[in-house]
Motif scaffolding. Structure first.
Motif, mmCIF file in Angstrom:
data_model
loop_
_atom_site.group_PDB
_atom_site.id
_atom_site.type_symbol
_atom_site.label_atom_id
_atom_site.label_comp_id
_atom_site.label_asym_id
_atom_site.label_seq_id
_atom_site.Cartn_x
_atom_site.Cartn_y
_atom_site.Cartn_z
ATOM 1 N N GLY A 105 0.823 -1.197 0.000
ATOM 2 C CA GLY A 105 0.000 0.000 0.000
ATOM 3 C C GLY A 105 0.857 1.247 0.000
ATOM 4 O O GLY A 105 2.080 1.190 -0.149
ATOM 5 N N SER A 106 0.213 2.341 0.224
ATOM 6 C CA SER A 106 0.909 3.624 0.159
ATOM 7 C C SER A 106 1.751 3.863 1.410
ATOM 8 O O SER A 106 1.567 3.213 2.441
ATOM 9 C CB SER A 106 -0.103 4.761 0.011
ATOM 10 O OG SER A 106 -0.803 4.939 1.236
ATOM 11 N N GLU A 107 2.637 4.825 1.312
ATOM 12 C CA GLU A 107 3.460 5.202 2.453
ATOM 13 C C GLU A 107 2.575 5.717 3.587
ATOM 14 O O GLU A 107 2.823 5.435 4.761
ATOM 15 C CB GLU A 107 4.470 6.271 2.032
ATOM 16 C CG GLU A 107 5.416 6.680 3.138
ATOM 17 C CD GLU A 107 6.425 7.717 2.690
ATOM 18 O OE1 GLU A 107 7.321 8.021 3.497
ATOM 19 O OE2 GLU A 107 6.331 8.220 1.567
ATOM 20 N N GLN A 108 1.503 6.431 3.247
ATOM 21 C CA GLN A 108 0.582 6.953 4.261
ATOM 22 C C GLN A 108 -0.087 5.811 5.023
ATOM 23 O O GLN A 108 -0.231 5.878 6.241
ATOM 24 C CB GLN A 108 -0.470 7.851 3.621
ATOM 25 C CG GLN A 108 0.085 9.154 3.095
ATOM 26 C CD GLN A 108 -0.944 9.932 2.287
ATOM 27 O OE1 GLN A 108 -1.873 9.362 1.732
ATOM 28 N NE2 GLN A 108 -0.758 11.244 2.214
ATOM 29 N N PHE A 129 1.112 2.814 5.430
ATOM 30 C CA PHE A 129 2.151 2.177 6.242
ATOM 31 C C PHE A 129 2.417 3.003 7.501
ATOM 32 O O PHE A 129 2.513 2.456 8.601
ATOM 33 C CB PHE A 129 3.434 2.000 5.421
ATOM 34 C CG PHE A 129 4.511 1.239 6.134
ATOM 35 C CD1 PHE A 129 4.424 -0.133 6.296
ATOM 36 C CD2 PHE A 129 5.613 1.899 6.660
ATOM 37 C CE1 PHE A 129 5.419 -0.836 6.955
ATOM 38 C CE2 PHE A 129 6.611 1.202 7.320
ATOM 39 C CZ PHE A 129 6.520 -0.169 7.473
ATOM 40 N N LEU A 130 2.512 4.309 7.356
ATOM 41 C CA LEU A 130 2.799 5.169 8.505
ATOM 42 C C LEU A 130 1.644 5.220 9.499
ATOM 43 O O LEU A 130 1.853 5.512 10.679
ATOM 44 C CB LEU A 130 3.167 6.578 8.033
ATOM 45 C CG LEU A 130 4.480 6.682 7.249
ATOM 46 C CD1 LEU A 130 4.685 8.096 6.726
ATOM 47 C CD2 LEU A 130 5.660 6.235 8.086
ATOM 48 N N ALA A 131 0.436 4.934 9.046
ATOM 49 C CA ALA A 131 -0.723 4.927 9.935
ATOM 50 C C ALA A 131 -0.791 3.651 10.779
ATOM 51 O O ALA A 131 -1.568 3.575 11.728
ATOM 52 C CB ALA A 131 -2.009 5.083 9.117
ATOM 53 N N MET A 132 0.009 2.643 10.462
ATOM 54 C CA MET A 132 0.002 1.375 11.196
ATOM 55 C C MET A 132 0.766 1.500 12.515
ATOM 56 O O MET A 132 1.646 2.341 12.663
ATOM 57 C CB MET A 132 0.666 0.277 10.361
ATOM 58 C CG MET A 132 -0.070 -0.096 9.135
ATOM 59 S SD MET A 132 0.866 -1.364 8.230
ATOM 60 C CE MET A 132 -0.138 -1.512 6.790
ATOM 61 N N SER A 133 0.415 0.614 13.430
ATOM 62 C CA SER A 133 1.164 0.548 14.692
ATOM 63 C C SER A 133 2.527 -0.086 14.429
ATOM 64 O O SER A 133 2.760 -0.686 13.373
ATOM 65 C CB SER A 133 0.397 -0.290 15.715
ATOM 66 O OG SER A 133 0.433 -1.669 15.351
ATOM 67 N N ALA A 134 3.407 0.015 15.402
ATOM 68 C CA ALA A 134 4.750 -0.560 15.264
ATOM 69 C C ALA A 134 4.682 -2.073 15.051
ATOM 70 O O ALA A 134 5.435 -2.623 14.245
ATOM 71 C CB ALA A 134 5.597 -0.235 16.493
ATOM 72 N N VAL A 135 3.773 -2.741 15.740
ATOM 73 C CA VAL A 135 3.626 -4.198 15.604
ATOM 74 C C VAL A 135 3.138 -4.549 14.199
ATOM 75 O O VAL A 135 3.631 -5.493 13.580
ATOM 76 C CB VAL A 135 2.666 -4.765 16.675
ATOM 77 C CG1 VAL A 135 2.347 -6.228 16.434
ATOM 78 C CG2 VAL A 135 3.256 -4.564 18.077
ATOM 79 N N GLU A 136 2.193 -3.773 13.671
ATOM 80 C CA GLU A 136 1.682 -4.022 12.325
ATOM 81 C C GLU A 136 2.780 -3.800 11.283
ATOM 82 O O GLU A 136 2.930 -4.594 10.356
ATOM 83 C CB GLU A 136 0.500 -3.099 12.027
ATOM 84 C CG GLU A 136 -0.751 -3.420 12.822
ATOM 85 C CD GLU A 136 -1.825 -2.367 12.686
ATOM 86 O OE1 GLU A 136 -3.014 -2.734 12.704
ATOM 87 O OE2 GLU A 136 -1.494 -1.165 12.549
ATOM 88 N N ARG A 137 3.555 -2.730 11.449
ATOM 89 C CA ARG A 137 4.648 -2.441 10.520
ATOM 90 C C ARG A 137 5.682 -3.570 10.534
ATOM 91 O O ARG A 137 6.151 -4.010 9.488
ATOM 92 C CB ARG A 137 5.345 -1.134 10.886
ATOM 93 C CG ARG A 137 4.570 0.102 10.610
ATOM 94 C CD ARG A 137 5.383 1.307 11.004
ATOM 95 N NE ARG A 137 4.571 2.502 11.045
ATOM 96 C CZ ARG A 137 5.035 3.691 11.374
ATOM 97 N NH1 ARG A 137 6.305 3.849 11.699
ATOM 98 N NH2 ARG A 137 4.241 4.727 11.385
ATOM 99 N N GLN A 138 6.043 -3.999 11.721
ATOM 100 C CA GLN A 138 7.050 -5.057 11.861
ATOM 101 C C GLN A 138 6.546 -6.350 11.212
ATOM 102 O O GLN A 138 7.294 -7.038 10.518
ATOM 103 C CB GLN A 138 7.379 -5.281 13.324
ATOM 104 C CG GLN A 138 8.499 -6.255 13.558
ATOM 105 C CD GLN A 138 8.858 -6.359 15.031
ATOM 106 O OE1 GLN A 138 8.101 -5.946 15.905
ATOM 107 N NE2 GLN A 138 10.014 -6.914 15.305
#
Length: 178
Positions: free
Chosen positions: A157-160, A162-171
């Motif tokens: 998906g978009s960078e936006q 990705f940045l809206a996700m929590s740290a756990v979701e990003r990881q």
């Protein structure tokens, strides 16, 4: 002797226009000759034409040239052996802010099927949307590194987002895509 002089002049011209060193250009030429069926003259011509291709595609020629010159293993492993696929993969990596080594690592990770599928499932649960990295795996299996990167971008998906996700979701998402 004339051929060497011609090659040196071409390298000097490309180096001046891109900021790449002549050492990088020589290494790049050697990789092109080893991983494709290009002759020295054809590899030289390809390098001269690559600058325009990279600029037109939105990449930075010096960075792409440095990346190609230092990524022989990834080029041999994850391209179809054509100068065109090498140029496209390196340019795509540059546009994404990564290099061919990182892109190769992503492809390797996707081809470790058991852990890749488990990480994909875990990320799907955590981020609340279905990921399907099967196409990316198929592209990696078929040595299409550019296609792998495009498919990963489509899935992430978009960078936006990705940045809206929590740290756990990003990881979790990062683990899923290698």
């Amino acid at each position: 002797n004339d051929e060497s002089k011609y090659l040196a002049q071409n390298f000097a011209w490309v180096a001046r226009n891109t900021g790449a060193s002549t050492k990088t250009l020589a290494e790049m030429q050697e990789i092109m000759m080893l991983t494709t069926d290009l002759s020295r003259e054809s590899a030289n011509q390809m390098i001269m034409g690559l600058e325009g291709f990279v600029r037109e595609a939105g990449g930075i020629p010096k960075e792409v040239f440095d990346d190609i010159a230092s990524s022989a293993e990834e080029i041999a492993k994850f391209t179809d052996g054509s100068a065109n696929s090498i140029a496209r993969a390196a340019t795509m990596a540059n546009k994404l802010g990564i290099n061919l080594k990182t892109a190769g690592s992503i492809a390797d990770s996707l081809l470790n099927l058991e852990s890749s599928i488990a990480a994909e499932f875990e990320a799907s649960v955590l981020i609340g949307r279905d990921l399907n990295l099967d196409k990316a795996r198929t592209l990696a299996l078929n040595n299409d590194l550019e296609g792998v990167m495009k498919e990963i971008v489509a899935q992430v998906g978009s960078e936006q987002e990705f940045l809206a996700m929590s740290a756990v979701e990003r990881q979790s998402l990062a683990a899923a895509v290698g």
